[in-house]
Motif scaffolding. Structure first.
Motif, PDB file in Angstrom:
ATOM      1  N   ARG A   1      52.741  61.970  -5.696  1.00 18.60           N
ATOM      2  CA  ARG A   1      53.031  63.102  -6.580  1.00 18.60           C
ATOM      3  C   ARG A   1      53.840  64.175  -5.847  1.00 18.60           C
ATOM      4  NH1 ARG A   1      51.045  63.594 -11.282  1.00 18.60           N
ATOM      5  NH2 ARG A   1      49.341  62.133 -10.778  1.00 18.60           N
TER       6      ARG A   1
ATOM      7  N   ILE B   1      53.111  57.737 -12.239  1.00 18.22           N
ATOM      8  CA  ILE B   1      52.663  57.266 -10.931  1.00 18.22           C
ATOM      9  C   ILE B   1      51.623  56.166 -11.085  1.00 18.22           C
ATOM     10  CG2 ILE B   1      51.410  57.961  -8.847  1.00 18.22           C
ATOM     11  CD1 ILE B   1      52.915  60.638  -9.017  1.00 18.22           C
TER      12      ILE B   1
ATOM     13  N   LYS C   1      57.720  65.486  -6.508  1.00 19.66           N
ATOM     14  CA  LYS C   1      57.967  66.916  -6.698  1.00 19.66           C
ATOM     15  C   LYS C   1      59.070  67.390  -5.773  1.00 19.66           C
ATOM     16  CE  LYS C   1      54.547  69.499  -7.798  1.00 19.66           C
ATOM     17  NZ  LYS C   1      53.291  70.292  -7.794  1.00 19.66           N
TER      18      LYS C   1
END
Length: 264
Positions: free
Chosen positions: A254, A226, A258
């Motif tokens: 993030r 990232i 996920k």
């Protein structure tokens, strides 16, 4: 209306989907369009080309284009995205040239081209060699049937077009309204009013939107960190990236990745 810089440079991918309005965008892939239902309009440069069922179009890498849909009935098309690296023998031509008219009408589309498009759509797991062979069939007919022009001739003195192109090429760098205005040779106040009137947002919001579109493509299609994605997109810090990303998507980068991993 935001320009989109799409990260479509991973082999060959295909989508068969309902067509909708798509804002000006560009990417490093070759884009092939085959209309299966209804009709759409393809805009390249300052021209708008009508496409009906059975028509074929191709857009070369890094050419600004957009789509419009005027008919309310179901309009669907197959979209192929071909990484130029798959067609290494054509790299020079793909960098320099673009089709003079990107659309072939149904009666001029060779059956082998239709077969190749449908095969790549229906067989996403075929071997790379086979996929490359079908992609080469498509491109061979394009260079045979469609006259080419220098990509530079697709440009325009139109401020909107030049602004779209400028940000698409420079969004990874540190740019400002003042620098962009200087490079385009216009007043920053004129440029600011153009963003407000045409894109209904200020320069910073537009620029961040382009960067976020690229970031989402990287999150979805790469395993890059990232932090690296943040810097590659042109954000000055991960803190700024996280804040801007969350403002649009309501979650952090993030958390976005996920969700992709667990299929949500």
């Amino acid at each position: 209306m935001l320009l989109v810089y799409e990260n479509k440079d991973k082999g060959i991918s295909a989508e068969w989907k309902k067509t909708v309005h798509m804002p000006p965008h560009l990417h490093e892939a070759i884009e092939v369009v085959y209309v299966t239902n209804g009709n759409i309009a393809l805009g390249v440069g300052m021209e708008l080309y009508n496409m009906d069922e059975g028509d074929f179009a191709i857009v070369f890498p890094n050419v600004i284009h957009h789509y419009q849909v005027f008919d309310e009935k179901e309009n669907k098309a197959i979209f192929l995205y071909i990484d130029p690296a798959v067609l290494s023998g054509f790299l020079k031509e793909l960098q320099i040239y673009s089709p003079k008219n990107p659309v072939l009408k149904k009666e001029n589309v060779h059956p082998d081209v239709v077969h190749a498009i449908k095969f790549l759509m229906q067989n996403p797991e075929c071997t790379p060699i086979l996929a490359q062979a079908y992609a080469q069939i498509i491109l061979a007919y394009v260079f045979t049937e469609i006259p080419m022009i220098d990509k530079k001739s697709l440009g325009s003195n139109d401020l909107i077009y030049n602004s779209v192109e400028y940000i698409a090429k420079n969004f990874r760098d540190e740019i400002s309204l003042e620098k962009m205005a200087f490079d385009l040779g216009i007043s920053k106040y004129v440029l600011s009013r153009m963003f407000a009137k045409t894109f209904h947002c200020n320069f910073s919001k537009y620029l961040n939107g382009v960067r976020l579109n690229y970031a989402v493509g990287a999150l979805e299609n790469t395993q890059d960190t990232i932090t690296n994605i943040c810097l590659e997109c042109g954000f000055e810090s991960q803190r700024t990236f996280n804040r801007v990303f969350k403002e649009r998507y309501k979650i952090t980068p993030r958390e976005y990745r996920k969700r992709l991993e667990i299929g949500l």
